[in-house]
Each structure stands twice: as C-alpha cells, then as structure tokens.
Scaffold this active site. Structure first.
Site, PDB file in Angstrom:
ATOM      1  N   ASP A   1     -14.191 -33.085   7.416  1.00 41.81           N
ATOM      2  CA  ASP A   1     -14.959 -32.558   8.530  1.00 41.81           C
ATOM      3  C   ASP A   1     -15.243 -31.093   8.228  1.00 41.81           C
ATOM      4  O   ASP A   1     -14.326 -30.309   8.015  1.00 41.81           O
ATOM      5  CB  ASP A   1     -14.137 -32.685   9.820  1.00 41.81           C
ATOM      6  CG  ASP A   1     -14.936 -32.249  11.040  1.00 41.81           C
ATOM      7  OD1 ASP A   1     -15.604 -33.102  11.631  1.00 41.81           O
ATOM      8  OD2 ASP A   1     -14.891 -31.047  11.373  1.00 41.81           O
TER       9      ASP A   1
ATOM     10  N   GLU B   1     -19.747 -36.064   6.447  1.00 44.43           N
ATOM     11  CA  GLU B   1     -20.720 -36.391   7.470  1.00 44.43           C
ATOM     12  C   GLU B   1     -22.111 -36.116   6.926  1.00 44.43           C
ATOM     13  O   GLU B   1     -22.335 -35.100   6.284  1.00 44.43           O
ATOM     14  CB  GLU B   1     -20.474 -35.522   8.704  1.00 44.43           C
ATOM     15  CG  GLU B   1     -20.148 -36.328   9.899  1.00 44.43           C
ATOM     16  CD  GLU B   1     -19.831 -35.438  11.084  1.00 44.43           C
ATOM     17  OE1 GLU B   1     -19.579 -35.988  12.142  1.00 44.43           O
ATOM     18  OE2 GLU B   1     -19.825 -34.212  10.946  1.00 44.43           O
TER      19      GLU B   1
ATOM     20  N   ASP C   1     -10.972 -31.198  14.734  1.00 46.99           N
ATOM     21  CA  ASP C   1     -11.517 -31.313  13.376  1.00 46.99           C
ATOM     22  C   ASP C   1     -10.789 -32.395  12.573  1.00 46.99           C
ATOM     23  O   ASP C   1     -11.406 -33.113  11.778  1.00 46.99           O
ATOM     24  CB  ASP C   1     -11.408 -29.972  12.632  1.00 46.99           C
ATOM     25  CG  ASP C   1     -12.365 -28.932  13.203  1.00 46.99           C
ATOM     26  OD1 ASP C   1     -13.275 -29.345  13.951  1.00 46.99           O
ATOM     27  OD2 ASP C   1     -12.192 -27.743  12.912  1.00 46.99           O
TER      28      ASP C   1
END
Ligand SMILES: [Zn+2]
Length: 413
Positions: free
Chosen positions: A191, A275, A371
């Site tokens: 992340d 991501e 996170d």
C-alpha cells in the site's frame, strides 16, 4: 513447472563525463542544435495543422532537416554532427504518437537548459574504451568519463545528457540472460501512501521520503536570492549554481531511497502486488479549468506535490524491472474497496475507515493501521487475480505461461 529460457535484458549504464572547456562548449552547442531541430519541426507541424495539412512523418521531417542544413540562414546546423539531429525528429514523432494515444499532452517547445541532450542511435557512430575510461564521439574526440563499473552486453545506442550542470553519458545495452528463478516464493501486497511511503502486508513499513520538503526552504531561499541578482552577473551565476546543487542533492537523495527500497522488496518477494492507481490521474489538474475550477485546490495540490515527491511512478517502474530481472512479478490490482474491506470478516463499509490512519471494523471490531489493512487486501485481491490469470493461461495453450502474457493480461484489464 517453469522451463529455463533465455530472455533479453535491456540495461542502461550511466557515467559522469569529465569534458574539457572546449568539449563542454561543443556539447552545449550540439544539444542546442537538437533542440533547434525539434522546435523547428514542431513549429512546422503546428503550421501545417493550422492550414489543414497532414502532419509530416519521420521521413518527411528528415527531408526538411536536410534543407535546413543546406539553408544559409541555419548553416550552423551543418557544424553539429548529423547523427544526433535525426533522433531529435524521432523524439518529436514519439511525442506526437504519445499525444494521439492520449498518453501525454501536446508536444511542447523545448527550452534551453531543460533536458539538454543528444543521442547517437547507432554503435558505429561512437567508440567505447573502457580500459582507459573514455568514449569517442564524432566532432568531440575522446571524452573522459568516471567509469564506475564495466558495461555488460552489446551497446546499442548512446545518449549525452546535461543535468544540474553536470554532463553524463548513458549507454543502452542489450544481452541474453538466462531466465532467472526467484530465490523466494513469498508474495506481498504493498500500500503506497503519503504518511507512510510504503506499507507491506507482512507489516514492514517504509518511512516517507520527504526529501523535497526537507530541502524546500533552502531551495526557495536560493531561488529568491537568484531572482534578486542581475541576470548573467557573476553573483547570479553563483546563485544559479547553488540552486542547481540543491536540485541535484534532492534528486540524488530521492533516487537513493527509492532504489534501496525497491531492491529490498524485489529480493525478498517473488510476487508483488500493488494498487493500480492512476498516478497520473491523481496528480492531474487539481486546479481544474477556468470553466470548472477544481475543488480543494490547496489540499489537492499539496497531495499532488507529495505524490510526485514520493516518486510512486518511479518506484513502480523500478520494482517492475528489478523483479523481472530476478524472475519475479509485479502485478497491479484494481483498487476496489481495498481501504474499506475488513480482512478479518470481509465486511465492506466506509465506516470501517475511522480516519486516514485508523481502521476498525464496525462488524467484528478488528482494528489495525489503515495502510496495513490496505496492503493485506491488495495481497488478497492479487492472489485471486493471479490465480485466475494463470488458470486462463493454462486453459488456452496458445497463451502459454510466459511472463509477457501475464503482463499483457494485466495491461488489458
Ligand atoms: Zn470485520
């Protein structure tokens, strides 16, 4: 299961050049000639467009280049070596095709001092003498370089570039290497954030770079001092050198941290999920347009600056090639609900995200740093995605299980 195959590895080697005064003047002139050719060609294309004519292709532009070199008004162009002038036209062609493919904005005119460079596209146009740490370039002669390590592979092209007052030579090489097998078998989700640069699903945390913020005040002061001096005076030159030094220091510090982090992660894990955030979209036009001014311009531009400062895109690029070199994979997963799903019970709710940093499930009470939750969800989404991609590839034998197919599948999604 995996066959040992060979793969082509492209790698660039960069060395600092140590030119004498004459060579430096010449290099500046060559870079200027390339810039002139690029700008001249861009102006021509714009003019043609304004008259409803088709944009010229590379071949057409090369013909124009010959006429400029023969034109008495721009005869000085003939003094620059011809090899790097044509790649300047190639650059313009790329800029146009990137624009048409919506990967980039409309090509802009190049300014002096920004990305000063010139390129030799063919290895017959230069000579490399690594034993004596020097390189031979047409019309420049032998140039000394700081040969920090030897070049591996076949040299395909050479670029000379000026950055922050220093000159560098960069050699693009190609070689066959055995398809490596990653020593590790673990997978990890990452992340990326502003408060923490990277949080891994195994709990590892990388602090933010903030290299720019730290030097920001010093840089601003140096820039202000420079603007107070009379342009081109010797004090102005000194102030300018200081600004350049600060820029260089910021760049070095940032690259160093990014490289250390991406190297560590690519060594420890064979499969890395990130991501699929469109970094470019996030950082695009916080200010909006005059018709529709953007909201929260201040906070957004602050975030944009942070994102760019963090170098997320550069980090992903490094992770991708480092993993590939070691036989691992970087896979992007869509960022659906990664910040709102409970990794414990699967509950999806915006209320789970109590604050920027805190995640607490409204259903089961599971609480963790937001996170870390994001990284765990990315890892899970990645596992699901990777499994289906591999099974797809197995089902259709034509697709095979090559890295490139998986890469393509990931790009199409
Ligand atoms: Zn829960």
């Amino acid at each position: 299961m995996w066959k040992i195959e060979s793969m082509q590895r492209l790698q660039a080697f960069k060395y600092e050049l140590v030119p004498d005064g004459q060579q430096e003047r010449q290099m500046r002139r060559f870079a200027g000639s390339c810039r002139f050719v690029f700008n001249q060609a861009l102006a021509l294309q714009k003019e043609r467009y304004a008259h409803g004519e088709k944009t010229l292709g590379y071949a057409g532009l090369c013909k124009m280049l010959t006429s400029w070199r023969n034109n008495p008004d721009t005869a000085w162009l003939a003094e620059a070596p011809v090899h790097p002038l044509q790649p300047a036209l190639k650059d313009l062609e790329w800029a146009y095709s990137n624009f048409f493919a919506q990967r980039a904005g409309f090509p802009r005119f190049k300014k002096k001092g920004q990305h000063d460079s010139f390129r030799y596209p063919d290895p017959t146009q230069f000579k490399l003498d690594q034993g004596n740490s020097r390189v031979f370039l047409p019309k420049l002669g032998w140039l000394r370089d700081r040969n920090s390590r030897d070049v591996d592979g076949t040299v395909k092209s050479l670029t000379v570039r000026q950055s922050c007052g220093q000159w560098f030579v960069s050699l693009q090489t190609e070689r066959e290497v055995e398809q490596p097998r990653h020593p590790s078998t673990t997978a990890v989700g990452i992340d990326l954030g502003v408060a923490r640069f990277a949080t891994l699903s195994d709990g590892t945390v990388y602090a933010p770079l903030n290299s720019f913020k730290r030097h920001e005040t010093a840089l601003r002061k140096a820039q202000q001092a420079m603007s107070r001096k009379t342009t081109f005076s010797s004090n102005w030159k000194k102030a300018k050198a200081r600004v350049q030094r600060l820029h260089a220091r910021i760049g070095h510090a940032r690259r160093d941290v990014l490289h250390k982090t991406s190297t560590a992660i690519s060594q420890n894990h064979a499969l890395v999920f990130v991501e699929d955030l469109q970094v470019r979209n996030l950082s695009k036009s916080a200010a909006g347009t005059t018709e529709a001014p953007g909201r929260n311009v201040r906070t957004k531009s602050g975030l944009n600056k942070s994102i760019l400062d963090q170098g997320w895109a550069e980090f992903r690029r490094q992770l991708e090639y480092k993993l590939e070199w070691r036989g691992g994979w970087l896979i992007a997963v869509p960022p659906q609900n990664t910040s709102r799903t409970c990794p414990c019970c699967g509950q999806v709710s915006a209320a789970n995200r109590r604050s920027q940093a805190r995640f607490a499930c409204v259903e089961c009470g599971f609480a963790e740093h937001a996170d870390l939750v994001g990284a765990i969800n990315i890892l899970r989404a990645g596992h699901a995605r990777f499994a289906c991609e591999v099974s797809d590839a197995v089902r259709s034998p034509a697709a095979g299980t090559h890295r490139s197919d998986l890469g393509a599948a990931q790009c199409r999604a």
